[in-house]
Design a protein around this motif. Structure first.
Motif, short mmCIF file in Angstrom:
data_model
loop_
_atom_site.label_atom_id
_atom_site.label_comp_id
_atom_site.label_asym_id
_atom_site.label_seq_id
_atom_site.Cartn_x
_atom_site.Cartn_y
_atom_site.Cartn_z
N GLU A 1 6.69 1.20 -2.93
CA GLU A 1 5.34 1.76 -2.81
C GLU A 1 4.34 0.62 -3.01
O GLU A 1 4.06 0.22 -4.13
N GLU A 2 3.83 0.10 -1.89
CA GLU A 2 2.96 -1.08 -1.95
C GLU A 2 1.57 -0.71 -2.47
O GLU A 2 1.01 -1.37 -3.33
N THR A 3 0.99 0.35 -1.89
CA THR A 3 -0.29 0.87 -2.37
C THR A 3 -0.17 2.38 -2.41
O THR A 3 0.85 2.95 -1.99
N THR B 1 -1.40 4.37 -0.52
CA THR B 1 -1.38 4.91 0.84
C THR B 1 -0.14 4.50 1.62
O THR B 1 0.38 5.27 2.42
N SER C 1 -6.01 -5.50 4.93
CA SER C 1 -5.88 -6.89 4.49
C SER C 1 -7.00 -7.68 5.16
O SER C 1 -7.19 -7.58 6.37
N ASP D 1 -4.67 -4.79 0.32
CA ASP D 1 -5.64 -4.82 -0.79
C ASP D 1 -5.83 -6.25 -1.29
O ASP D 1 -5.97 -6.49 -2.49
N THR D 2 -5.79 -7.21 -0.35
CA THR D 2 -5.91 -8.63 -0.70
C THR D 2 -6.87 -9.31 0.27
O THR D 2 -6.97 -8.90 1.42
N ALA E 1 -6.63 0.10 0.39
CA ALA E 1 -5.20 0.35 0.18
C ALA E 1 -4.40 0.21 1.46
O ALA E 1 -3.18 0.13 1.43
N ARG E 2 -5.08 0.18 2.62
CA ARG E 2 -4.35 -0.05 3.88
C ARG E 2 -4.96 -1.20 4.67
O ARG E 2 -4.80 -1.30 5.88
N TRP F 1 8.12 -5.09 -8.34
CA TRP F 1 7.94 -3.90 -7.51
C TRP F 1 9.14 -2.98 -7.69
O TRP F 1 10.27 -3.45 -7.83
N ASN G 1 -8.09 8.07 -0.21
CA ASN G 1 -7.81 6.93 -1.09
C ASN G 1 -8.74 5.77 -0.73
O ASN G 1 -9.40 5.80 0.30
#
Length: 585
Positions: free
Chosen positions: A147-149, A151, A295, A88-89, A292-293, A125, A288
């Motif tokens: 839990e990074e995102t 998803t 980059s 998500d970046t 969220a998955r 985090w 979602n």
């Protein structure tokens, strides 16, 4: 890069500047060290050392810097920050987060010499350990989960360059990426953040033969030219033939866990479209947000060329990091031609001996280094993961004989050739079925037979044979006209027309037709084959070809793609086709 590497500061002086290539004197450096050039501290990388003269490629615009300004060496290779926060970046070619830079500048126009870490160092985090005191861990082992995102669960691993040992302390709770979460008896401390040199592949146990397809939801790809999870593919095509849309479709719908999209020297408006579209798209598999998955690495055509060279390596290193966690990653590089052009420009400024069409002699080697990092791997921690690399190629004038396309073809095992003529006829995706191929078909057929239908390979071969026959007949038609052909060949042309229009064409902008599961792909083919078999039976019974072609049910074949409830529609359509054709004799 070792976590204990010391930062050195050996100063040199700029001797000359030629675009992105700068030479420095009296700089104590090694190959591929990162250096900061000039009073503004522009980031660069050492690419040649001869005596006391060091050649540097600079990742930023070099206008305004002059001989005599200082050069500072970090003593470390170009590395990326790896840890939670990568997804998500949106990054530039050397992993600087663009939103962070915009906040720093207070403007969307970035100043030179500005830098920012690849992942947020202050964000906390929630770390859940998966090891206890007394457990023994080795390099690559998972010690906890974040839990990074919404998803993706990010697995915190022992860095590959650690020795490993017995866990003597482990923490749970909220931490930043630089705080220690696990301590080992040999003094090694594990944080959520790692660094890794981009030009060095992360270690694995074994590269395996991939047996599972990367299902894309695009009929011509899944049905005729499939790619494996861990496979390599090239999409060459002239301007406007649909390379970027094809890659967007793969990024949106391919059944990979993680998507890395590298915009390597493409037009700015195309990258803007990606950046605008992706945050609003829904992931079809989870519901979602797609970002969220995902980059994104954005390096547009007006950015410094040297950064193009690094952005491909940045992307593949991030992909390998998620592969080590056991995920299937799909990496889109759009386009490798721009990357090769950057190499050509830097090579010419270095006055190296040019190869074919001015590209450097090491073009094939660099392309191989990139694509060979894709594959289906057994990781050092016992999991299995894959990196699928899909590179767009933009040959000038659509000439597939040029060096980048030819060298890519020698390396990749799937070739999706885009055709300007098909694009002009509004046939999309404009993939030429006569020139394209996949070398993964045989190893993927068992999956399709188990998951979709036993006769999947036979149906595909039938479609290929009909399309091949149509290509031969079209040459005759152009000479003598369609009506001069025997009736059975006229009927073959009609069947091939349905294969082209109903099966091979797909509307990326239609809410239903944009994604076609393999089951629907198979049923569409069986419907066209039903029409073929019944039509030839009618022809043998003496029914004129005009009456066969003219039945009411046949045009409905073109509507299967847009049907949500396609199974009932196909059953009914097959019955209608059979009934109407048999009523003619």
């Amino acid at each position: 890069m070792s976590q204990t590497a010391q930062t050195v500061s050996e100063d040199g002086i700029i001797a000359s500047v030629s675009g992105p290539v700068v030479t420095a004197r009296d700089l104590d450096a090694r190959m591929n060290d990162v250096v900061y050039v000039g009073d503004e501290g522009l980031m660069g990388e050492v690419i040649e050392i001869e005596g006391d003269t060091t050649t540097i490629q600079v990742y930023e615009e070099t206008s305004g810097i002059s001989p005599g300004e200082p050069v500072e060496n970090t003593g470390e290779p170009l590395s990326v920050d790896l840890g939670p926060g990568l997804l998500d970046t949106i990054y530039d070619g050397v992993q600087r987060p663009l939103d962070v830079l915009e906040d720093k500048m207070g403007s969307p126009y970035l100043d030179r010499g500005v830098d920012a870490p690849g992942i947020e160092l202050d964000t906390e985090w929630e770390f859940e350990p998966e090891v206890e005191e007394g457990d023994v861990v080795e390099a690559g082992d998972v010690v906890g989960v974040v839990e990074e995102t919404i998803t993706i669960d990010h697995k915190v691993m022992v860095p590959p360059d650690y020795e490993g040992g017995e866990v003597v302390a482990v923490e749970s709770g909220s931490f930043t990426v630089e705080e220690t979460v696990v301590e080992l008896d040999n003094g090694e401390e594990i944080q959520m953040r790692q660094e890794w040199p981009v030009r060095e592949a992360r270690p694995t146990v074994e590269k395996k033969t991939p047996r599972t397809p990367l299902v894309s939801g695009q009929r011509i790809l899944d049905g005729l030219f499939p790619i494996a999870k861990g496979g390599t593919a090239a999409i060459p095509g002239p301007f406007g033939s649909g390379k970027t849309v094809t890659q967007h479709q793969l990024a949106k719908y391919a059944d990979a866990d993680i998507i890395i999209y590298v915009g390597c020297g493409e037009r700015g408006n195309e990258m803007t479209e990606v950046i605008d579209d992706f945050p609003e798209l829904e992931d079809p598999s989870t519901g979602n947000p797609l970002m969220a998955r995902t980059s994104l690495i954005a390096n547009t055509s007006n950015m410094p060329v040297a950064a193009r060279e690094s952005c491909v390596y940045t992307g593949i290193t991030i992909a390998e990091f998620y592969r080590d966690m056991g995920y299937d990653v799909a990496l889109m590089a759009d386009s490798t031609s721009r990357w090769a052009e950057a190499m050509r420009e830097i090579s010419s400024r270095l006055e190296e001996m040019p190869g074919e069409e001015g590209y450097p002699a090491y073009l094939a080697a660099r392309l191989s280094q990139f694509y060979e990092r894709a594959g289906y791997f057994e990781n050092v921690n016992g999991t299995e993961g894959s990196v699928s690399a899909i590179g767009a190629v933009s040959p000038p004038g659509g000439d597939f004989s040029e060096p980048v396309t030819q060298n890519t073809l020698r390396i990749v095992k799937t070739f999706w050739a885009l055709d300007a003529d098909l694009a002009e006829r509004r046939h999309f995706p404009s993939i030429n079925w006569n020139e394209s191929y996949s070398l993964y078909k045989d190893q993927l057929d068992p999956w399709f037979q188990d998951e979709v239908a036993d006769d999947w390979p036979e149906k595909r071969q039938w479609a290929v044979d009909v399309l091949d026959e149509e290509t031969e007949l079209q040459e005759i038609v152009q000479l003598v006209g369609k009506d001069a052909l025997p009736e059975d060949q006229q009927l073959t042309l009609e069947v091939a027309r349905y294969l082209r229009e109903a099966y091979l064409q797909q509307n990326a902008f239609h809410p239903v037709d944009t994604y076609c599961p393999p089951e629907k792909t198979y049923l569409m083919l069986t419907t066209i084959q039903t029409f073929n078999d019944e039509a030839f039976d009618a022809l043998e019974a003496g029914v004129p070809v005009d009456e066969i072609i003219d039945i009411d049910a046949a045009p409905n074949i073109n509507r299967i793609g847009v049907q949500e409830d396609y199974e009932a529609y196909v059953d009914e359509l097959k019955s209608e086709i059979t009934e109407q054709l048999r009523s003619l004799y």
